[in-house]
Write a protein that holds these residues in place. Structure first.
Motif, PDB file in Angstrom:
ATOM      1  N   THR A 381       0.804  -1.214   0.000  1.00  0.00           N
ATOM      2  CA  THR A 381       0.000   0.000   0.000  1.00  0.00           C
ATOM      3  C   THR A 381       0.839   1.267   0.000  1.00  0.00           C
ATOM      4  N   THR A 382       2.129   1.158   0.172  1.00  0.00           N
ATOM      5  CA  THR A 382       2.967   2.348   0.227  1.00  0.00           C
ATOM      6  C   THR A 382       4.400   1.977  -0.091  1.00  0.00           C
ATOM      7  N   ALA A 383       5.184   2.967  -0.499  1.00  0.00           N
ATOM      8  CA  ALA A 383       6.606   2.754  -0.752  1.00  0.00           C
ATOM      9  C   ALA A 383       7.436   2.995   0.499  1.00  0.00           C
ATOM     10  N   ASP A 384       6.816   3.487   1.565  1.00  0.00           N
ATOM     11  CA  ASP A 384       7.551   3.755   2.794  1.00  0.00           C
ATOM     12  C   ASP A 384       7.988   2.450   3.448  1.00  0.00           C
ATOM     13  N   LEU A 385       8.978   2.563   4.312  1.00  0.00           N
ATOM     14  CA  LEU A 385       9.502   1.426   5.034  1.00  0.00           C
ATOM     15  C   LEU A 385       9.170   1.547   6.511  1.00  0.00           C
ATOM     16  N   ASP A 386       9.051   0.402   7.186  1.00  0.00           N
ATOM     17  CA  ASP A 386       8.981   0.426   8.642  1.00  0.00           C
ATOM     18  C   ASP A 386      10.358   0.723   9.215  1.00  0.00           C
ATOM     19  N   VAL A 387      11.362   0.119   8.610  1.00  0.00           N
ATOM     20  CA  VAL A 387      12.749   0.297   9.046  1.00  0.00           C
ATOM     21  C   VAL A 387      13.622   0.409   7.803  1.00  0.00           C
ATOM     22  N   TYR A 388      14.798   0.999   7.965  1.00  0.00           N
ATOM     23  CA  TYR A 388      15.764   1.012   6.875  1.00  0.00           C
ATOM     24  C   TYR A 388      16.512  -0.322   6.840  1.00  0.00           C
ATOM     25  N   ASP A 389      17.238  -0.538   5.742  1.00  0.00           N
ATOM     26  CA  ASP A 389      17.868  -1.833   5.514  1.00  0.00           C
ATOM     27  C   ASP A 389      18.859  -2.242   6.600  1.00  0.00           C
ATOM     28  N   ASP A 390      19.463  -1.284   7.278  1.00  0.00           N
ATOM     29  CA  ASP A 390      20.461  -1.647   8.283  1.00  0.00           C
ATOM     30  C   ASP A 390      19.845  -2.422   9.442  1.00  0.00           C
ATOM     31  N   ALA A 391      18.518  -2.328   9.596  1.00  0.00           N
ATOM     32  CA  ALA A 391      17.856  -3.045  10.694  1.00  0.00           C
ATOM     33  C   ALA A 391      17.799  -4.549  10.463  1.00  0.00           C
ATOM     34  N   LEU A 392      18.012  -5.012   9.234  1.00  0.00           N
ATOM     35  CA  LEU A 392      17.923  -6.447   8.977  1.00  0.00           C
ATOM     36  C   LEU A 392      18.992  -7.236   9.728  1.00  0.00           C
ATOM     37  N   ALA A 393      20.133  -6.586   9.979  1.00  0.00           N
ATOM     38  CA  ALA A 393      21.194  -7.276  10.716  1.00  0.00           C
ATOM     39  C   ALA A 393      20.761  -7.641  12.124  1.00  0.00           C
ATOM     40  N   PRO A 423      18.131   7.167   5.267  1.00  0.00           N
ATOM     41  CA  PRO A 423      17.850   8.326   6.123  1.00  0.00           C
ATOM     42  C   PRO A 423      18.298   9.630   5.475  1.00  0.00           C
ATOM     43  N   LYS A 424      17.650  10.716   5.869  1.00  0.00           N
ATOM     44  CA  LYS A 424      18.019  12.039   5.355  1.00  0.00           C
ATOM     45  C   LYS A 424      19.468  12.369   5.671  1.00  0.00           C
ATOM     46  N   ASP A 437      22.724  11.905  -7.978  1.00  0.00           N
ATOM     47  CA  ASP A 437      23.153  12.079  -6.587  1.00  0.00           C
ATOM     48  C   ASP A 437      22.325  11.221  -5.645  1.00  0.00           C
ATOM     49  N   GLN A 438      20.997  11.237  -5.834  1.00  0.00           N
ATOM     50  CA  GLN A 438      20.129  10.450  -4.966  1.00  0.00           C
ATOM     51  C   GLN A 438      20.434   8.961  -5.090  1.00  0.00           C
ATOM     52  N   TYR A 439      20.707   8.520  -6.302  1.00  0.00           N
ATOM     53  CA  TYR A 439      21.051   7.116  -6.496  1.00  0.00           C
ATOM     54  C   TYR A 439      22.363   6.775  -5.799  1.00  0.00           C
ATOM     55  N   ASP A 440      23.373   7.603  -5.973  1.00  0.00           N
ATOM     56  CA  ASP A 440      24.667   7.344  -5.349  1.00  0.00           C
ATOM     57  C   ASP A 440      24.566   7.369  -3.823  1.00  0.00           C
ATOM     58  N   ASP A 441      23.659   8.180  -3.288  1.00  0.00           N
ATOM     59  CA  ASP A 441      23.442   8.172  -1.844  1.00  0.00           C
ATOM     60  C   ASP A 441      22.932   6.812  -1.374  1.00  0.00           C
ATOM     61  N   THR A 442      22.100   6.143  -2.202  1.00  0.00           N
ATOM     62  CA  THR A 442      21.622   4.810  -1.811  1.00  0.00           C
ATOM     63  C   THR A 442      22.771   3.808  -1.801  1.00  0.00           C
ATOM     64  N   ILE A 443      23.714   3.953  -2.734  1.00  0.00           N
ATOM     65  CA  ILE A 443      24.884   3.066  -2.764  1.00  0.00           C
ATOM     66  C   ILE A 443      25.731   3.291  -1.513  1.00  0.00           C
ATOM     67  N   LEU A 444      25.920   4.552  -1.160  1.00  0.00           N
ATOM     68  CA  LEU A 444      26.703   4.887   0.030  1.00  0.00           C
ATOM     69  C   LEU A 444      26.055   4.323   1.294  1.00  0.00           C
ATOM     70  N   PHE A 445      24.733   4.484   1.408  1.00  0.00           N
ATOM     71  CA  PHE A 445      24.042   3.950   2.581  1.00  0.00           C
ATOM     72  C   PHE A 445      24.114   2.429   2.601  1.00  0.00           C
ATOM     73  N   HIS A 446      23.977   1.798   1.446  1.00  0.00           N
ATOM     74  CA  HIS A 446      24.011   0.331   1.412  1.00  0.00           C
ATOM     75  C   HIS A 446      25.398  -0.192   1.771  1.00  0.00           C
ATOM     76  N   ASP A 447      26.431   0.574   1.500  1.00  0.00           N
ATOM     77  CA  ASP A 447      27.768   0.194   1.936  1.00  0.00           C
ATOM     78  C   ASP A 447      27.809   0.094   3.469  1.00  0.00           C
ATOM     79  N   TYR A 448      27.169   1.049   4.123  1.00  0.00           N
ATOM     80  CA  TYR A 448      27.067   1.002   5.587  1.00  0.00           C
ATOM     81  C   TYR A 448      26.228  -0.195   6.030  1.00  0.00           C
TER      82      TYR A 448
END
Length: 574
Positions: A381-393, A423-424, A437-448
């Protein structure tokens, strides 16, 4: 008697003229003197048009609507798709039949206001497929295909809204008011006076041939894509139904697995050409780059996706089906089925939406796991997340140790809309190209995200291996995403890397040596099944393909043999 004969001659002459026009155009384009017209839809098309021009008085005024309806097929030419003659005839037959049916149902003259509204709505319905097709072209540069509709059905409202807002174009914004203005003018002129030549009953009865024409227009811009989707989903329905049959094949396994935790991590839409660990100038993967020379890690530079959408790519990656064998998907055991047959406890952890328009094939495969942890509760029903990907760990910190465990993590990663999935505080890359830029920010966050995952895994005494790959890529430098109807090679450029514990490295020197020697070898992600089973020490004697196992002495890394888009396109090297 004479008026009836005159009308009949006019009808016959009009029909012959229309047929001659269609035949002449076919001859001019294809140079076929005797075109293979073994279908009666052309006959019904000519008859319907002749009836309209003979009896339906607004026919000439509404002719521009027919031309616009037919114009949808030209998008196939503009996008370089193969367009057989029958695609054109199917579009023509469908558009003419729709016109005939809507004319047939026109209200009588005494319903002046109602008829005006009806004629406008009829014109809109007649041209709606063309409007949708042109809108799709202006937004994505593509022609609506079954894959496009499947992707739309498997998205959600907010994500679709975000996609549309990011793809609105000036031609589309200019064309919409022109379209509705022209439709209003044509409809206004078409709704006045008598609509049919007297007596009106005869032409209305005669126009009943229009439904026959519609039924025979088997190739058209409305039903054809949906038929494609139906066939596409049938394969996955068969896959679910044949679960017991596949499991019965998983006998006589060769198992040399060491106890411990084996992890398969699936990225989303990650382009290796935008990762600094692979040479990208922006520092998008500082942690992975620091691991480039770590003996616990191996990075593979020539990896590609077998398809450029999540569901098709993972249906091959997570089963024994691949582009290089002739196995049907329904008969192909899944990775989870094979692991369970080998005595593994299986866990699926996902931050993707579990359900959309229907249970996706990925969800069907995931449902076979002993444990399932779905961290995204929005259910389409939405594109929002309950948590960001880092929470899967976090799920791994509470995971109980068992003798042998396979964990599959499925991240949201770099999925559109990019700004929604980190996250912002992680918006750290800025230039004159915000989209990139927005795409590269997702790569940077996924590295974390992956740094956090590895820290969690390496802290566990039972950790053995981690294999990471992305389902597909994005053609981000062209401001394209991953639409197969406008395929470009960048949509297949994915990362592949592995990490190993000290225990695993010391126990498998031969396997690690083969992998280290093949870091420059070509590989497609439909071979994940073979690779992951090899890491886990599982072999299926009846299904093992050594030429597709990158850990094997007999792996065939001949570049020319590798394909994408389910074997229909050759790989274009990075």
């Amino acid at each position: 008697m004479r008026p009836i004969l005159h009308t009949f001659l006019r009808f016959a002459a009009t029909g012959l003229a229309i047929f001659a026009l269609i035949y002449g155009l076919h001859l001019a384009v294809t140079c076929e003197v005797f075109p293979p017209w073994n279908d009666v839809s052309i006959f019904f098309t000519c008859v319907t048009l002749s009836l309209l021009f003979t009896f339906y008085r607004p026919a000439l005024r509404q002719l521009p609507l027919l031309f616009f309806a037919l114009s949808a097929i030209s998008v196939r030419f503009l996008t370089g798709l193969l367009t057989p003659a029958w695609d054109l005839y199917g579009c023509l037959s469908f558009s003419v039949a729709t016109w005939g049916i809507l004319a047939l149902l026109s209200p009588p003259a005494r319903f002046v206001r109602g008829r005006a509204c009806y004629v406008f709505l009829a014109g809109f319905l007649m041209t709606l497929p063309a409007l949708v097709t042109w809108s799709c072209y202006f937004m994505t540069g593509s022609f609506p295909q079954p894959e496009t509709l499947l992707a739309l059905l498997q998205t959600n409202v907010s994500e679709a809204a975000g996609y549309l807002s990011g793809h609105l174009s000036l031609p589309l914004l200019l064309c919409l008011p022109l379209y509705f203005g022209a439709l209003f003018l044509i409809s206004g002129k078409s709704s006045t006076g008598e609509l049919f030549s007297r007596p009106s009953l005869l032409p209305r009865l005669a126009l009943l041939v229009a439904p026959a024409s519609l039924a025979l227009s088997y190739s058209n811009p409305v039903t054809t894509p949906w038929i494609g989707i139906k066939d596409y989903m049938k394969a996955y329905a068969d896959f679910e139904q044949k679960s017991k049959e596949r499991t019965s094949r998983l006998t006589n396994l060769t198992i040399s697995s060491a106890p411990g935790l084996y992890v398969l991590a699936i990225g989303e839409s990650e382009n290796s050409e935008h990762m600094s660990v692979y040479g990208y100038p922006r520092p998008t993967t500082p942690w992975l780059s620091s691991r480039r020379n770590d003996p616990h890690f191996l990075f593979f530079d020539d990896a590609y996706s077998c398809y450029v959408q999540t569901v098709p790519a993972l249906s091959y990656a997570l089963t024994a089906k691949n582009q290089y064998n002739d196995m049907s998907l329904a008969d192909a055991p899944s990775l989870i089925e094979a692991a369970k047959a080998a005595g593994f406890h299986t866990v699926w952890i996902s931050n993707q939406v579990r359900f959309s328009a229907w249970d996706t094939p990925t969800t069907i495969i995931a449902s076979e796991a002993d444990e399932q942890h779905w961290r995204n509760s929005h259910l389409g029903t939405t594109a929002d997340l309950d948590v960001y990907d880092d929470a899967l760990a976090e799920e791994l910190t509470s995971l109980k140790s068992s003798e042998k465990t396979l964990v599959i993590l499925h991240y949201m990663g770099s999925h559109m809309p990019y700004a929604y999935h980190h996250p912002k505080s992680c918006e750290k890359i800025h230039s004159d190209d915000p989209y990139r830029d927005q795409y590269d920010d997702t790569i940077l966050f996924h590295d974390y995200v992956m740094e956090k995952l590895y820290e969690t895994l390496s802290a566990r005494p039972d950790f053995q291996t981690l294999l990471y790959f992305s389902d597909h890529s994005e053609a981000i430098d062209l401001h394209l995403d991953h639409n197969p109807t406008i395929y470009v090679p960048e949509m297949t450029y994915i990362p592949l890397y592995m990490a190993f514990s000290d225990t695993y490295l010391s126990a498998h020197p031969k396997l690690i040596g083969n992998l280290a020697a093949r870091q420059k070898s070509r590989w497609t992600n439909d071979l994940v099944f073979d690779t992951q089973l090899a890491l886990m020490g599982i072999r299926l004697p009846d299904l093992y393909e050594p030429e597709n196992d990158i850990t094997s002495d007999h792996y065939d890394d001949t570049p020319d043999r590798f394909k994408t888009l389910f074997g229909t396109r050759a790989i274009t090297a990075k």
